[in-house]
Design an enzyme around this catalytic site. Sequence first.
Site, short mmCIF file in Angstrom:
data_model
loop_
_atom_site.label_atom_id
_atom_site.label_comp_id
_atom_site.label_asym_id
_atom_site.label_seq_id
_atom_site.Cartn_x
_atom_site.Cartn_y
_atom_site.Cartn_z
N PRO A 222 -3.59 -6.58 1.13
CA PRO A 222 -3.71 -7.76 0.25
C PRO A 222 -5.11 -7.92 -0.32
O PRO A 222 -6.09 -7.42 0.23
CB PRO A 222 -3.36 -8.93 1.19
CG PRO A 222 -2.55 -8.32 2.29
CD PRO A 222 -3.10 -6.93 2.47
N SER A 223 -5.18 -8.63 -1.44
CA SER A 223 -6.44 -8.98 -2.11
C SER A 223 -7.24 -7.76 -2.54
O SER A 223 -8.46 -7.83 -2.66
CB SER A 223 -7.30 -9.89 -1.22
OG SER A 223 -6.59 -11.07 -0.88
N ARG A 224 -6.57 -6.64 -2.73
CA ARG A 224 -7.20 -5.39 -3.17
C ARG A 224 -8.21 -4.85 -2.15
O ARG A 224 -9.05 -4.02 -2.47
CB ARG A 224 -7.89 -5.55 -4.53
CG ARG A 224 -6.94 -5.96 -5.65
CD ARG A 224 -5.88 -4.91 -5.89
NE ARG A 224 -5.02 -5.21 -7.00
CZ ARG A 224 -3.85 -5.85 -6.90
NH1 ARG A 224 -3.43 -6.25 -5.71
NH2 ARG A 224 -3.10 -6.07 -7.95
N LEU A 225 -8.13 -5.31 -0.90
CA LEU A 225 -9.01 -4.82 0.15
C LEU A 225 -8.30 -3.67 0.88
O LEU A 225 -8.02 -3.74 2.07
CB LEU A 225 -9.39 -5.95 1.11
CG LEU A 225 -10.17 -7.09 0.44
CD1 LEU A 225 -10.44 -8.21 1.44
CD2 LEU A 225 -11.49 -6.58 -0.14
N HIS A 226 -8.05 -2.62 0.14
CA HIS A 226 -7.23 -1.53 0.64
C HIS A 226 -7.96 -0.69 1.68
O HIS A 226 -9.20 -0.60 1.68
CB HIS A 226 -6.82 -0.61 -0.53
CG HIS A 226 -6.23 -1.35 -1.68
ND1 HIS A 226 -5.15 -2.18 -1.56
CD2 HIS A 226 -6.59 -1.40 -3.00
CE1 HIS A 226 -4.84 -2.70 -2.74
NE2 HIS A 226 -5.71 -2.24 -3.63
#
Length: 251
Positions: A222-226
């Site tokens: 989530p939230s582009r915190l890959h």
Amino acid sequence: MDVVIPAPDKIKVTSHRQYHTPDPLSPAAVAPSPLDQFRLWFTEAQGAVLEPEAMSLSTVTANGVPSSRFVLFKELDGRGFVFYTNYESRKSKELSENPRAALAFYWREVHRQVRVVGRVEKVSKAQSEEYFKTRPLGSRLGAWASEQSAVVGEGEVKERLDKVKERFGIQDEERDKADIPLPDFWGGWRVVPEWVTQTSSYEDVSNIDDAHSEIEFWSGQPSRLHDRVRYLRAEGSSDDAPQWKIDRISP
């Protein structure tokens, strides 16, 4: 995904779905070898992803002009990733000029990606022949009929295909037992992860020169915190027994 068309000549994508992969991805959780890790992920993708073998192949001309297209991954052996194509195609000519390539797999259904960068080499003729025999008859005939990447006129490919059928004496009732030989201009390429040179830096990828190779595993969060885990080949390790440095890198 929300799409806005603010003007006839514009498209804006304003949002996208959130990713979440429940399985942890960290240097401590992956296999010591990226090839083993890829085997694991690919096996898992087969049960959930439509055509997981589809991969982007990027090549570069001798003058530095890049080109990308999707091809089909066909084999992973102890050295690298294998695909097959016409040796006279644009991609093959670029690989001959500049024997480096980048691969990318995107498995949307499981929120995973894999990137591969390495040098390329042709597989043996025997290996190409072994694979060619497994192709459907139509695909074997098509390999003979297509001058891949060349400009053709309307109906020219069909005319060439008809001539190939005539050449090999193909009748519809013989489709399952026809013996079509491997063309001399067709075969496999292998992308081999190489090592990082002494002038390169593990910490700063921008300092890594054109000898740099890597395999990266990406897991959506989530939230582009890959989650991203990168394998770098240790300098001096052999193609048949490579050693790897494994790092987590920032999303």
